[in-house]
Enzyme design. Structure first.
Site, PDB file in Angstrom:
ATOM      1  CG  HIS A 165      -1.694  -1.227   1.454  1.00 39.36           C
ATOM      2  ND1 HIS A 165      -2.964  -1.446   0.965  1.00 39.36           N
ATOM      3  CD2 HIS A 165      -1.337  -2.365   2.101  1.00 39.36           C
ATOM      4  CE1 HIS A 165      -3.367  -2.655   1.327  1.00 39.36           C
ATOM      5  NE2 HIS A 165      -2.393  -3.240   2.000  1.00 39.36           N
ATOM      6  CB  SER A 286      12.813  22.960 -15.031  1.00 36.51           C
ATOM      7  OG  SER A 286      11.981  24.093 -15.198  1.00 36.51           O
ATOM      8  CE  LYS A 292      11.432  19.782 -10.801  1.00 35.58           C
ATOM      9  NZ  LYS A 292      10.183  20.149 -11.486  1.00 35.58           N
ATOM     10  CD  GLU A 299       8.385  12.606 -15.274  1.00 40.73           C
ATOM     11  OE1 GLU A 299       7.587  13.201 -14.555  1.00 40.73           O
ATOM     12  OE2 GLU A 299       9.289  13.200 -15.888  1.00 40.73           O
TER      13      GLU A 299
END
Ligand code: ARG
Length: 469
Positions: A165, A286, A292, A299
């Site tokens: 979980h 970024s 970043k 992804e």
């Protein structure tokens, strides 16, 4: 689009019964050569075997057979040199090659299509092509398994929280977690191997749908092309795309597995987890936020699972309402198949590359094993070993956890007296069981996370993958 733009019907290989030329709009709507040209090598391989069989069966002369084989070799060389011009008005790969052959060698070329149809020919091309693709996928999967095995060896001994979980559950070895992926991708390899068995059946000879009256020798073609058997029912054969659907399913599960892995990599590379550092070369920045470092590769791999699943759904829907046998709808099998293959192969390759440039933060992983009472199950198991029924043991351990929460301490920070106030069965030896290493190493069941088991598993994985250490 006016009919004046249409090409001459007599130019078509099937043009005999037509008095009107094909509309240009129809030609562009129905052509598949833009994408099925990638089957050229397998189309030629199949045609060569077919020509040899025709010559052996005296359906064409030995010289004609030889001329066809040489002509096809020359065409293959031309395609590979980038000199071949694919013509959309010739629809597909089969007719582009056959037309070029006839232009090159004359009448013998016009005999190649004896006893076959494009309906069994396309089925053959796809099977030959997919056999190679299965083998290529297996190699990519092995590469990925190797990267996991190497990481498991490198970090042997490092502990981390195991999650259920997405909540810290029980401590495990990082290597155990990594080897889980070796098992997962191992099943993908098995599945492809099994799917390949159903791919590896010769469809040629089913002809248009009903077989042929010409004395062909299907067994010979099967032998020439390395097929394990010859398909039985000609109608089923020309209608069948199960092997494409099965391959698409195998590709789907691989991509979904990659997606699950990617999800972990995205989480683990966040500041919140900080379990891994993906090499700079495999991340991007970024354009706005200078600090970043984004995990774009996992992804994208995760994101691409949508299109791979879309490909399977697309072909299932295409096939859904089709009567036997061949229907032109089946031409729609290729684009989703090719796209799924390209996507999965690229995803596998980049994932292996990125993972072999990924570092695990052992200190963070260990630190994350504290604070979650992750050895509470060990406490219950300890009481079970003292003959307390598991349900009662679970209750005692739960009450001890509650106590720890109340006074903000770890399980192994309680005094023996305090623990004994919950159960007199608890003795000094409990502390060894409540340590992270003690907990991990107690899980010696087959497939468990104890170091002894993980070393055994890693050894056998390395052996299977031919890794010598
Ligand atoms: N290009 C076709 C396909 O991909 C080949 C078979 C066409 N057969 C036919 N009778 N039109 O399915």
């Amino acid at each position: 689009m006016s009919d004046s733009k249409a090409s001459s019907g007599s130019g078509k290989m099937w043009g005999g019964r037509f008095s009107e030329s094909t509309a240009a709009s129809v030609e562009s709507f129905s052509a598949s050569i833009q994408y099925d040209s990638r089957l050229y090598r397998h189309d030629i391989m199949g045609s060569k075997a077919h020509a040899r069989m025709l010559a052996q069966q005296k359906l064409i002369s030995a010289e004609e057979g030889e001329a066809i084989v040489q002509g096809l070799d020359a065409i293959q060389a031309e395609i590979e040199a980038g000199r071949f011009v694919f013509r959309p008005e010739l629809e597909d790969i089969h007719m582009n090659i056959e037309k070029a052959l006839t232009e090159r060698i004359g009448e013998a070329g016009a005999r190649l299509h004896t006893g076959r149809s494009r309906n069994d020919q396309i089925n053959l091309d796809l099977r030959l092509y997919l056999r190679d693709e299965c083998d290529g996928l297996d190699t990519l999967l092995i590469d990925l398994q190797r990267v996991f095995a190497q990481l498991a060896r490198r970090y042997l001994g490092a502990v981390m929280p195991g999650y259920t979980h997405l909540q810290r559950a029980q401590p495990v070895l990082l290597s155990h977690h990594l080897l889980a992926y070796v098992s997962m991708f191992g099943r993908d390899r098995d599945r492809l191997k099994d799917c390949r068995k159903r791919i590896n059946v010769l469809p040629l000879g089913a002809a248009a749908l009903a077989g042929t009256g010409l004395p062909i020798d299907r067994a010979m073609v099967a032998r020439e092309l390395g097929f394990a058997s010859v398909s039985d029912n000609s109608m089923d054969t020309t209608a069948d795309r199960d092997f494409v659907l099965e391959t698409l399913f195998c590709l789907n599960l691989i991509q979904i597995h990659l997606s699950r892995l990617s999800e972990e990599l995205v989480l683990w590379s966040s500041k919140e987890f900080d379990f891994i550092r993906i090499g700079d070369r495999y991340c991007t920045g970024s354009s706005l936020m200078p600090q970043k470092k984004n995990p774009d590769i996992p992804e994208l791999v995760r994101g691409k699972s949508g299109r791979v699943t879309g490909a399977l759904m697309a072909l299932l829907m295409t096939v859904k309402g089709l009567p036997l046998t061949y229907n032109r709808d089946l031409q729609e099998d290729k684009e989703p198949l090719f796209d799924a293959l390209d996507t999965v192969k690229a995803s596998l390759a980049i994932t292996s590359e990125m993972l072999s440039h990924t570092e695990f933060n052992k200190e963070r992983l260990r630190a994350a094993t504290t604070g979650g009472f992750m050895t509470a199950t060990d406490l219950a198991d300890y009481l079970v070993s003292k003959n307390l029924p598991f349900r009662q043991a679970h209750g005692v351990a739960g009450r001890i956890v509650a106590r720890c929460q109340e006074i903000a301490c770890e399980l192994n920070e309680l005094t023996l007296e305090e623990m004994q106030s919950f159960s007199p069965l608890i003795e000094e030896d409990i502390y060894a069981r409540l340590s992270i290493e003690g907990s991990v190493n107690s899980r010696t069941s087959v497939g468990g996370t104890a170091r002894s088991r993980v070393e055994e598993a890693l050894g056998s994985v390395e052996q299977q993958l031919g890794i010598h250490i």
